[in-house]
Write a protein that holds these residues in place. Sequence first.
Motif, PDB file in Angstrom:
ATOM      1  N   UNK A   1       0.912  -1.255  -0.196  1.00 42.62           N
ATOM      2  CA  UNK A   1      -0.078   0.093   0.179  1.00 42.62           C
ATOM      3  C   UNK A   1       1.013   1.322  -0.092  1.00 42.62           C
ATOM      4  N   UNK A   2       1.778   1.208   0.808  1.00 39.22           N
ATOM      5  CA  UNK A   2       2.764   2.380   0.909  1.00 39.22           C
ATOM      6  C   UNK A   2       3.484   2.648  -0.562  1.00 39.22           C
ATOM      7  N   UNK A   3       3.876   1.608  -1.176  1.00 36.53           N
ATOM      8  CA  UNK A   3       4.406   1.846  -2.433  1.00 36.53           C
ATOM      9  C   UNK A   3       3.537   2.213  -3.738  1.00 36.53           C
ATOM     10  N   UNK A   4       2.238   1.811  -3.597  1.00 33.84           N
ATOM     11  CA  UNK A   4       1.237   2.201  -4.389  1.00 33.84           C
ATOM     12  C   UNK A   4       0.936   3.625  -4.232  1.00 33.84           C
ATOM     13  N   UNK A   5       0.762   4.094  -2.889  1.00 33.16           N
ATOM     14  CA  UNK A   5       0.511   5.596  -2.686  1.00 33.16           C
ATOM     15  C   UNK A   5       1.772   6.579  -3.076  1.00 33.16           C
ATOM     16  N   UNK A   6       2.976   5.856  -2.927  1.00 33.04           N
ATOM     17  CA  UNK A   6       4.082   6.578  -3.560  1.00 33.04           C
ATOM     18  C   UNK A   6       3.901   6.466  -5.144  1.00 33.04           C
ATOM     19  N   UNK A   7       3.587   5.714  -5.919  1.00 31.88           N
ATOM     20  CA  UNK A   7       3.488   5.560  -6.947  1.00 31.88           C
ATOM     21  C   UNK A   7       2.654   6.590  -7.651  1.00 31.88           C
ATOM     22  N   UNK A   8       1.589   6.526  -7.117  1.00 35.63           N
ATOM     23  CA  UNK A   8       0.164   7.295  -7.418  1.00 35.63           C
ATOM     24  C   UNK A   8       0.498   8.987  -7.172  1.00 35.63           C
ATOM     25  N   UNK A   9       1.353   9.066  -6.126  1.00 34.93           N
ATOM     26  CA  UNK A   9       1.675  10.396  -5.620  1.00 34.93           C
ATOM     27  C   UNK A   9       2.413  10.943  -6.764  1.00 34.93           C
ATOM     28  N   UNK A  10       3.542  10.227  -7.166  1.00 34.25           N
ATOM     29  CA  UNK A  10       4.718  10.663  -8.034  1.00 34.25           C
ATOM     30  C   UNK A  10       4.038  10.989  -9.405  1.00 34.25           C
ATOM     31  N   UNK A  11       3.242  10.054  -9.749  1.00 30.55           N
ATOM     32  CA  UNK A  11       2.537  10.008 -11.108  1.00 30.55           C
ATOM     33  C   UNK A  11       1.825  11.538 -11.159  1.00 30.55           C
ATOM     34  N   UNK A  12       1.289  11.732 -10.114  1.00 30.41           N
ATOM     35  CA  UNK A  12       0.222  12.943 -10.026  1.00 30.41           C
ATOM     36  C   UNK A  12       1.206  14.148 -10.045  1.00 30.41           C
ATOM     37  N   UNK A  13       2.442  14.078  -9.303  1.00 36.13           N
ATOM     38  CA  UNK A  13       3.252  15.247  -9.356  1.00 36.13           C
ATOM     39  C   UNK A  13       3.892  15.409 -10.791  1.00 36.13           C
ATOM     40  N   UNK A  14       3.964  14.489 -11.496  1.00 37.80           N
ATOM     41  CA  UNK A  14       4.514  14.951 -12.817  1.00 37.80           C
ATOM     42  C   UNK A  14       3.753  15.559 -13.646  1.00 37.80           C
ATOM     43  N   UNK A  15       2.331  15.345 -13.348  1.00 34.32           N
ATOM     44  CA  UNK A  15       1.405  15.983 -14.061  1.00 34.32           C
ATOM     45  C   UNK A  15       1.047  17.344 -13.737  1.00 34.32           C
ATOM     46  N   UNK A  16       1.366  17.916 -12.706  1.00 36.53           N
ATOM     47  CA  UNK A  16       1.251  19.155 -12.437  1.00 36.53           C
ATOM     48  C   UNK A  16       1.750  20.573 -13.141  1.00 36.53           C
ATOM     49  N   UNK A  17       1.019  21.374 -13.340  1.00 35.02           N
ATOM     50  CA  UNK A  17       1.608  22.539 -14.221  1.00 35.02           C
ATOM     51  C   UNK A  17       2.580  23.288 -13.221  1.00 35.02           C
ATOM     52  N   UNK A  18       3.205  24.320 -13.916  1.00 32.38           N
ATOM     53  CA  UNK A  18       4.326  24.906 -13.048  1.00 32.38           C
ATOM     54  C   UNK A  18       3.773  26.035 -11.962  1.00 32.38           C
ATOM     55  N   UNK A  19       2.499  26.532 -12.475  1.00 37.99           N
ATOM     56  CA  UNK A  19       2.009  27.320 -11.272  1.00 37.99           C
ATOM     57  C   UNK A  19       1.508  26.610 -10.105  1.00 37.99           C
ATOM     58  N   UNK A  20       1.149  25.273 -10.294  1.00 37.34           N
ATOM     59  CA  UNK A  20       0.713  24.690  -9.181  1.00 37.34           C
ATOM     60  C   UNK A  20       1.760  23.853  -8.355  1.00 37.34           C
ATOM     61  N   UNK A  21       2.997  23.780  -9.030  1.00 38.53           N
ATOM     62  CA  UNK A  21       4.174  23.361  -8.300  1.00 38.53           C
ATOM     63  C   UNK A  21       4.909  24.472  -7.486  1.00 38.53           C
ATOM     64  N   UNK A  22       4.623  25.708  -8.150  1.00 37.25           N
ATOM     65  CA  UNK A  22       4.927  26.800  -7.402  1.00 37.25           C
ATOM     66  C   UNK A  22       4.121  27.048  -6.027  1.00 37.25           C
ATOM     67  N   UNK A  23       2.912  26.709  -6.277  1.00 34.40           N
ATOM     68  CA  UNK A  23       1.861  26.823  -4.899  1.00 34.40           C
ATOM     69  C   UNK A  23       2.321  25.810  -3.885  1.00 34.40           C
ATOM     70  N   UNK A  24       3.026  24.895  -4.186  1.00 36.73           N
ATOM     71  CA  UNK A  24       3.402  23.917  -3.218  1.00 36.73           C
ATOM     72  C   UNK A  24       4.967  23.944  -2.814  1.00 36.73           C
TER      73      UNK A  24
END
Length: 75
Positions: A34-57
Motif C-alpha cells: 500500500x505504501x508503494x502504491x501511494x508513492x507511485x500514485x503521488x509521484x505520477x500526479x506530481x509529474x502532471x502538475x503545471x508550473x503554477x501548481x508546483x509553485x503553489x506547493x
Amino acid sequence: MARSQMTAPTLRPLSVQPLPPVSRVFVALAQTVLTWELRRAGRHALRDLDAHLLDDIGLTAVDARIEADKPFWQD
C-alpha cells in the motif's frame, strides 16, 4: 439532570488477541505494498502538475521531476 450527573460513556476495549506470526507477516506485506502504491500514485500526479501548481506547493519543475523519477520503493 445536573451537570455533575452527566458523564461520558466509557468504552471498554474488546479483548484483542495478537495476530499469529504468519498473519503479521502478511499484514506487514500488505502495508508495504500500500505504501508503494501511494508513492507511485503521488509521484505520477506530481509529474502532471503545471508550473503554477508546483509553485503553489513550493517546488520547482526540476524538484518535481527528480521526485517523480524516483522508483516507488525509494523513500
